[in-house]
Design an enzyme around this catalytic site. Structure first.
Site, PDB file in Angstrom:
ATOM      1  N   ARG A  46     -14.989  70.924  92.976  1.00 27.49           N
ATOM      2  CA  ARG A  46     -14.973  71.360  91.585  1.00 27.49           C
ATOM      3  C   ARG A  46     -16.397  71.338  91.024  1.00 27.49           C
ATOM      4  NH1 ARG A  46     -11.262  73.395  92.804  1.00 27.49           N
ATOM      5  NH2 ARG A  46      -9.099  73.321  92.057  1.00 27.49           N
ATOM      6  N   ARG A  73     -25.132  83.509  68.403  1.00 28.83           N
ATOM      7  CA  ARG A  73     -24.886  82.755  69.630  1.00 28.83           C
ATOM      8  C   ARG A  73     -25.294  83.624  70.814  1.00 28.83           C
ATOM      9  NH1 ARG A  73     -24.804  77.475  68.562  1.00 28.83           N
ATOM     10  NH2 ARG A  73     -23.131  76.859  67.124  1.00 28.83           N
ATOM     11  N   ALA A  85     -21.444  72.168  62.424  1.00 28.19           N
ATOM     12  CA  ALA A  85     -21.081  71.437  63.637  1.00 28.19           C
ATOM     13  C   ALA A  85     -22.345  71.045  64.383  1.00 28.19           C
ATOM     14  CB  ALA A  85     -20.182  72.304  64.538  1.00 28.19           C
ATOM     15  N   GLU A 102     -24.571  66.462  60.101  1.00 25.55           N
ATOM     16  CA  GLU A 102     -24.520  67.904  60.333  1.00 25.55           C
ATOM     17  C   GLU A 102     -24.129  68.664  59.059  1.00 25.55           C
ATOM     18  OE1 GLU A 102     -25.460  69.647  62.830  1.00 25.55           O
ATOM     19  OE2 GLU A 102     -25.772  68.098  64.343  1.00 25.55           O
ATOM     20  N   GLU A 106     -26.707  71.511  57.828  1.00 27.16           N
ATOM     21  CA  GLU A 106     -26.359  72.926  57.903  1.00 27.16           C
ATOM     22  C   GLU A 106     -25.828  73.505  56.601  1.00 27.16           C
ATOM     23  OE1 GLU A 106     -23.946  73.929  61.248  1.00 27.16           O
ATOM     24  OE2 GLU A 106     -25.403  73.155  62.696  1.00 27.16           O
ATOM     25  N   PRO A 124     -11.536  72.614  79.256  1.00 27.35           N
ATOM     26  CA  PRO A 124     -11.443  71.497  80.196  1.00 27.35           C
ATOM     27  C   PRO A 124     -11.411  71.884  81.663  1.00 27.35           C
ATOM     28  CG  PRO A 124      -9.340  71.861  79.101  1.00 27.35           C
ATOM     29  CD  PRO A 124     -10.339  72.720  78.397  1.00 27.35           C
ATOM     30  N   GLY A 125     -11.255  73.164  81.980  1.00 29.40           N
ATOM     31  CA  GLY A 125     -11.291  73.571  83.372  1.00 29.40           C
ATOM     32  C   GLY A 125     -12.674  73.521  83.981  1.00 29.40           C
ATOM     33  N   GLU A 129     -17.035  68.984  77.496  1.00 31.42           N
ATOM     34  CA  GLU A 129     -17.147  68.822  76.046  1.00 31.42           C
ATOM     35  C   GLU A 129     -15.826  68.425  75.384  1.00 31.42           C
ATOM     36  OE1 GLU A 129     -18.805  71.213  72.122  1.00 31.42           O
ATOM     37  OE2 GLU A 129     -18.078  72.354  73.839  1.00 31.42           O
ATOM     38  N   GLU A 154     -30.949  78.492  63.615  1.00 34.38           N
ATOM     39  CA  GLU A 154     -30.642  78.035  62.258  1.00 34.38           C
ATOM     40  C   GLU A 154     -31.585  78.628  61.212  1.00 34.38           C
ATOM     41  OE1 GLU A 154     -30.610  73.807  62.554  1.00 34.38           O
ATOM     42  OE2 GLU A 154     -28.606  73.750  63.451  1.00 34.38           O
TER      43      GLU A 154
END
Length: 221
Positions: A46, A73, A85, A102, A106, A124-125, A129, A154
């Protein structure tokens, strides 16, 4: 594994790791490859990305609006509607303290009323995080923390206020896709609809995913 369906919840579990290799180290994340023994005795490989974890904030004002940012992004090539965030990358800082920081950085806001809205793993695969989304109410203007410097994406990030109902519609229309925003929006809308807001977990409620990560990090140190 057999289980009574009514009792199914997320639980810690660890399959034996026979090899662990950090293939690449980044500024925030590492790329890891492990060989893992399954319960059948087979071995699987994995590859996954280590991550320090993150917090997001659904800042709700007394008009039913949510403070959102519009942030570029680069990995997905889009500007996304997101809540304030950030990652948990400061040693010794509690998750709720990171969320408060945060929100000030922000959105230049502070809140007197904090609660835990929802916890999740973002992917989760293949990604470690874990994310905690807070509900922040009783808002007021606040300065950015001392020493904080606006940089990178930002510098071109706008702040806006959107009605929660509008966000719900845009989530279902596929117009809002950030996972923190989607999870926070739908969790908050449901909490309000079911009268759960005043029964949400306190801001310092246990976070099993973080406790597990910290234990794994200590073991691997």
């Amino acid at each position: 594994m057999n289980a009574v369906m009514d009792d199914l919840v997320d639980v810690p579990e660890s399959w034996p790791v026979v090899s662990h290799e950090v293939k690449a180290t980044g500024r925030v994340q590492n790329f890891v490859e492990e060989r893992v023994v399954t319960p059948t005795g087979d071995t699987m490989v994995r590859q996954w990305v280590g991550h320090p974890g993150a917090v997001g904030i659904m800042a709700l004002d007394d008009q039913g609006r949510i403070a959102v940012v519009h942030q570029y992004r680069h990995p997905v090539g889009m500007r996304l509607v997101e809540p304030p965030a950030g990652i948990l990358d400061m040693d010794g800082e509690r998750a709720v303290e990171a969320a408060q920081r945060e929100l000030a950085e922000e959105a230049q806001l502070a809140a007197s009323d904090w609660s835990v809205l929802v916890d999740l793993f973002t992917s989760p695969g293949g990604l470690e995080e874990s994310l905690r989304v807070y509900l922040a109410r009783d808002l007021r203007p606040a300065p950015r923390p001392d020493g904080f410097v606006v940089a990178d994406e930002e510098t071109d990030m706008g702040l806006a206020w959107l009605p929660l109902d509008t966000l719900v519609e845009r989530v279902y229309a596929g117009q809002v896709q950030n996972p923190t925003m989607v999870a926070g929006t739908l969790a908050l809308a449901l909490a309000i609809a079911t009268g759960r807001v005043e029964r949400l977990r306190p801001p310092t409620a246990p976070w099993p995913a973080r406790t597990l990560k910290e234990a794994r990090d200590r073991k691997g140190a």
